[in-house]
Design an enzyme around this catalytic site. Structure first.
Site, PDB file in Angstrom:
ATOM      1  N   GLU A  80     -10.014   2.094   3.919  1.00 55.16           N
ATOM      2  CA  GLU A  80      -9.675   3.257   3.068  1.00 55.16           C
ATOM      3  C   GLU A  80     -10.955   3.841   2.448  1.00 55.16           C
ATOM      4  O   GLU A  80     -11.163   5.065   2.465  1.00 55.16           O
ATOM      5  CB  GLU A  80      -8.703   2.786   1.985  1.00 55.16           C
ATOM      6  N   SER A  96       0.820  -1.212   0.000  1.00 59.23           N
ATOM      7  CA  SER A  96       0.000   0.000   0.000  1.00 59.23           C
ATOM      8  C   SER A  96       0.853   1.261   0.000  1.00 59.23           C
ATOM      9  O   SER A  96       1.937   1.296   0.578  1.00 59.23           O
ATOM     10  CB  SER A  96      -0.909   0.027   1.228  1.00 59.23           C
ATOM     11  N   LYS A 130      -4.707  -6.703   3.366  1.00 52.40           N
ATOM     12  CA  LYS A 130      -4.635  -5.576   2.422  1.00 52.40           C
ATOM     13  C   LYS A 130      -6.040  -5.242   1.910  1.00 52.40           C
ATOM     14  O   LYS A 130      -6.394  -4.070   1.743  1.00 52.40           O
ATOM     15  CB  LYS A 130      -3.694  -5.907   1.249  1.00 52.40           C
TER      16      LYS A 130
END
Ligand code: 6PG
Length: 483
Positions: free
Chosen positions: A194, A133, A187
């Protein structure tokens, strides 16, 4: 510098921007890097533009590329996630030897990673699915890296990944997450968080813009200020930048000329789907995915606007502007806290389901730098898991509970204000419902159980004794115990 005779410590396959930047990061940090791209032009372009940054060993065939790696060979695949990844894995596995390590650095679906790990292991090689990321800039200057795969691969790979990862207070933002798909799973959840983080920022902007009537440049200043407090984070920082930006062509605020239809590549959606599958209420993340989908339903939105759906009574904001701004800041903080709490719940559930033994503390540590959701508040999350590794929910940590004492009233006021102003605030509102549901002594689920028993004899449990019960709804309405 390029040297065909020097063996490389690491190789990168796929030299689009992310791959090139990652290769440059390895080279800049003293590693000799083998590089390969299906079309050699990209390889030449990389060497031409950046060959002086370190030691690169370019190859035009996968066989030469593999031969240029020192053993055990380590090659990171940075191609578009999907079929291309399988093709490259197959080529590498064919050319490599027992014990060599293939790393997939793309945003792969974790179930694909689990499958690939099995397939590659059957061919005697190691496979590591690693979430990376930080976008293009992170790949070049220090990303957060979330590698899964076998522990023994981490022993070989760890130092080289640590050499390129972001670093916070002397701690590199990379650690072994767990076996097979664990790295890509976390992730994925990172990306879900996010999405929620970006959505709550968007909702705060919307309220300040159309509720308090502020201009983007003024709101940019508010975000700048927020970035020096509890909300200090990369996403708040870039929000201020975007809001302050003028359109180079018209001079209008850039945000006003961008079409308000948000795109997505799928990781947020995967997080929501997985939450549904695991039965974890990740409402903030799911609502954020739906908010993007709704924004992109352009035909339906214009039909709704043209058809003038009734708004009901809209009231103007009747509070002091400074107070409202502070309320919105607190509502944003609260909704963000819920999204993280839910994301960590999903990671816990996934880890249990797949037997990964993921340590939430590790994530709070490595997400402090490099990644898109990097935020000061991750230090607090780390401290929360330090205090109690088995926290039932992040928001039950004493520090966050204390924060919520201060946040809850402003949060309620903001949800009420949004409703009265007729402005959408889906994550602010649904997170508050989630919060109130968790707190509620009794939920209407009891009634739902009664309905289920009525139409389908689905049975229910009682509060006063154990067992499974049914009411003879179409008979004498007596109680029977079925178990
Ligand atoms: C990161 C990002 C990145 C992601 C993009 C695009 O951690 O660096 O999460 O991996 O691909 O942000 O995501 P969407 O296109 O789905 O918004």
């Amino acid at each position: 510098m390029t040297d065909k005779n020097e063996l490389a410590q690491i190789g990168v396959v796929g030299l689009a921007v992310m791959g090139s930047n990652l290769a440059r990061n390895f080279a800049r940090n003293g590693n000799t890097v083998a590089v390969y791209n299906r079309s050699p032009e990209k390889t030449h372009a990389l060497i031409e533009a950046h060959g002086e940054e370190g030691n690169f060993v370019p190859s035009e065939t996968i066989e030469d590329f593999v031969a240029s790696l020192e053993r055990p060979r380590k090659a990171i695949i940075m191609v578009k996630a999907g079929k291309a990844t399988d093709a490259v894995i197959d080529q590498l596995a064919e050319a490599m030897d027992e014990g060599d390590i293939i790393i997939d650095g793309g945003n792969a679906l974790f179930t694909d990673t689990i499958r690939r790990e099995k397939e590659v292991a059957a061919r005697g090689k190691h496979f590591v699915g690693a979430g990376i990321s930080g976008g293009e800039e992170g790949a070049l200057n220090g990303p957060a890296i979330m590698p899964g795969g076998p522990k023994e691969s981490w022993e070989t790979l760890g130092p080289i990944l640590e050499s390129i990862a972001a670093n916070v207070d002397g701690t590199p933002c990379v650690t072994h997450i767990g076996p097979d798909g664990a790295g890509h799973f976390v992730k994925m959840v990172h990306n879900g968080i996010e999405y929620a983080d970006m959505q709550v920022i968007g909702e705060a902007y919307q309220l300040l813009r159309y509720g308090a009537g502020m201009e983007p440049a003024e709101i940019a200043e508010v975000f700048r200020e927020w970035n020096s407090g509890d909300l200090d984070s990369y996403l708040i920082e870039i929000t201020a930048e975007v809001l302050a930006q003028k359109d180079p062509e018209t001079g209008a605020p850039l945000v006003d000329v961008i079409v308000d239809a948000a795109g997505q590549k799928g990781t947020g959606r995967w997080t929501a789907i997985n939450g549904l599958e695991l039965g974890v209420p990740i409402t903030g993340i799911a609502e954020s995915v739906f908010a993007r989908a709704l924004s992109s339903s352009t035909a339906q939105r214009s039909a709704a606007q043209e058809g003038h759906l009734p708004s009901g009574t809209i009231t103007e904001l009747d509070v002091d502007k400074a107070e409202f701004i502070e309320d919105v800041r607190r509502a944003l903080y609260a909704a963000k806290l819920i999204a993280y709490s839910q994301g960590f719940d999903e990671i816990k559930a996934g880890s249990e389901e797949f037997g990964w033994d993921v340590d939430p503390r590790d994530l709070a540590t490595i997400w402090r730098g490099g990644c898109i959701i990097r935020a000061k508040f991750l230090d607090r999350i780390r401290a929360a898991y330090d205090n109690n590794a088995d926290l039932p929910a992040l928001i039950l940590d004493p520090y966050f509970k204390g924060e919520l004492e201060d946040l809850i009233d402003p949060w309620r006021r903001v949800v009420v204000a949004a409703t009265q102003l007729g402005l959408p605030a889906p994550v602010f509102a649904s997170s508050l419902s989630y919060y109130d549901s968790l707190r509620a002594e009794r939920l209407p689920a009891a009634l739902i159980q009664g309905q289920r028993d009525f139409f389908g004899a689905h049975t229910f449990q009682r509060t006063d004794k154990s067992g499974t019960f049914h009411i003879e709804w179409s008979g004498d309405r007596g109680l029977t115990q079925t178990d």
